[in-house]
Enzyme design. Structure first.
Site, short mmCIF file in Angstrom:
data_model
loop_
_atom_site.label_atom_id
_atom_site.label_comp_id
_atom_site.label_asym_id
_atom_site.label_seq_id
_atom_site.Cartn_x
_atom_site.Cartn_y
_atom_site.Cartn_z
N ASN A 210 0.59 -1.18 -0.15
CA ASN A 210 -0.11 -0.01 -0.12
C ASN A 210 0.84 1.23 -0.19
O ASN A 210 1.99 1.07 -0.08
CB ASN A 210 -0.72 -0.06 1.29
CG ASN A 210 -0.16 -0.16 2.52
OD1 ASN A 210 0.44 0.99 2.76
ND2 ASN A 210 -0.10 -1.06 3.19
N LYS A 289 9.74 -16.51 -10.87
CA LYS A 289 8.99 -15.37 -11.16
C LYS A 289 7.76 -15.99 -12.38
O LYS A 289 8.12 -16.83 -13.20
CB LYS A 289 9.78 -14.57 -12.22
CG LYS A 289 9.21 -13.19 -12.81
CD LYS A 289 10.17 -12.42 -13.48
CE LYS A 289 9.27 -11.41 -14.14
NZ LYS A 289 10.20 -10.66 -15.34
#
Ligand code: PMT
Length: 413
Positions: A210, A289
């Site tokens: 955030n 990934k």
């Protein structure tokens, strides 16, 4: 001078020969890490040039109340709001009289009147002027209004006389100003603070997070140090310097923060949970990934532990203060969180419109069982000091009540 680092200091210079010492004072304040802005009276500019103080402070020097260009850049109200503390050094007999009279007829007097931050004066004048009842009465008036008086010293004076009235030396003034920030309301207490965001890994290069910058939590940690506490700060990933005197533990995820906090909480008197902890994390973290082969992907999330609620549920829980970042129904949501988490206090902030996340300023509405208080919009460092004062008051209250309750329980057993 250890409490001056990062502080916004307004230095007022009025017109006395001791104005030459202001140059050294500005230099020392800068060396201590303070951001310094100087306001000079007209008379002061006869003793030392604004250019000297501008060069030393690194900021333009302010001299005129009615200068539209200067007011547009940073007017008297902005200057007053900007300050964490205001020191007038030297403060002449005339300036002390004007301050005691509540005048606002030049920029320095107007800023002193408009300033909500601590104000101090360093008197500097001839011995006979210092000893006159008029000066003593003005000083008593200023003291009764919580204006700090630093000095004067005794010794030989520029006018050739010897006695009281010399301005304190720059180092003593910087120390005196630093002490303004040392409130001592949490002396001897252990305070644990969390700050910043957490990062919840998706794969080795991606995460959920955030916009928390950590500024609010770091300001709270710094304010707790100023209040005399030993402070441990558990911080998510942020790019901020550790405030002086704070022991910092860096973490990444909510799980890391949970582990660090639970370990430190057992010795804490007060826990202040400012961190924006991710409520959820990916159920699994990919070892490699993730490749972008498909048009859509979905992510399974699981709940993170509620760190604040877990601390509040401890057998010998510290005094617990949480934050609530809300976009609507601030009061209802905050009060609901306070009760649901079983905490002593909650500081609600309405996020958005330049406040809350990743901003310099914030405003809080603080609730506890028996009361509430609004702390209006201001810089996060100033706000943090106000919040820490409030927490200290409620902590002392609850601590006292707790002792009485435990005593009664033992008594009746
Ligand atoms: O870092 P800045 O950029 O300066 O921004 C400051 C801030 C907006 C992040 C700060 O003022 C703030 O509001 N912090 C709390 C944000 C938040 O996550 O609020 P919440 O309503 O989701 O959580 C309520 C309380 O529970 C908070 O004290 C939080 O730290 C705590 N919590 C939340 C979830 C969780 N899993 N564990 C927790 O301890």
């Amino acid at each position: 001078m250890k409490y001056l680092n990062g502080k916004h200091i307004l230095l007022g210079v009025s017109g006395g020969i001791a104005a030459y010492k202001s140059a050294e004072l500005v230099r020392l304040l800068r060396l201590s890490g303070a951001d310094v802005r100087v306001i000079m009276t007209k008379a002061a500019t006869e003793f030392i040039t604004p250019l000297t103080l501008q060069a030393l402070s690194g900021n333009p020097v302010h001299t005129d109340l009615l200068d539209s260009a200067a007011e547009a850049a940073m007017g008297h109200i902005e200057l007053a709001r900007w300050a964490d503390a205001l020191l007038v050094a030297p403060a002449t007999a005339n300036f002390l009289a004007r301050l005691a009279g509540g005048r606002a007829d030049d920029l320095l007097a107007a800023v002193c009147l408009a300033c909500d931050a601590p104000v101090a004066v360093a008197p500097a004048m001839n011995r006979a002027m210092w000893e006159k009842p008029a000066t003593a009465e003005n000083l008593a008036t200023l003291q009764s209004r919580n204006i700090g008086i630093l000095g004067p010293a005794e010794g030989s004076q520029a006018c050739g006389e010897t006695g009281p009235g010399r301005m304190l030396e720059a180092a003593a003034l910087a120390d005196g100003l630093s002490a303004v920030f040392q409130t001592g309301v949490l002396a001897g207490r252990q305070v644990l603070v969390t700050a910043g965001p957490t990062r919840e890994a998706i794969d080795p290069v991606r995460f959920l997070s955030n916009h928390s910058s950590g500024r609010m939590g770091f300001a709270v940690a710094a304010a707790a140090v100023e209040a005399g506490a030993s402070v441990t700060l558990v911080s998510g990933p942020v790019s901020l310097d550790t405030p002086a005197g704070v022991q910092r533990i860096d973490v990444e995820s909510a799980a890391d923060m949970h582990a660090a906090v639970m370990q430190a909480a057992t010795s804490a008197d007060i826990f202040i949970s400012v961190a924006a902890v991710a409520d959820y994390r990916p159920a699994t973290v990919a070892e490699q990934k993730l490749k972008k082969g498909v048009a859509e992907v979905s992510l399974d999330l699981v709940r993170n532990p509620d760190i604040l609620a877990a601390v509040a549920a401890l057998r010998d829980a510290p005094f617990t203060a949480g934050f609530a970042a809300e976009t609507e129904s601030v009061e209802n949501n905050a009060q609901h969180k306070r009760r649901a988490k079983g905490i002593d206090m909650i500081a609600a902030n309405k996020v958005g419109d330049g406040l809350g996340f990743d901003s310099e300023e914030n405003a809080l509405h603080v609730f506890w069982e028996a009361g509430e208080q609004r702390l209006p919009v201001t810089g996060k460092r100033k706000l943090a000091r106000q919040l820490v004062d409030l927490i200290a008051t409620q902590f002392q209250h609850s601590h006292h009540q707790g002792k009485v309750l435990k005593f009664n329980a033992k008594d009746s057993a």
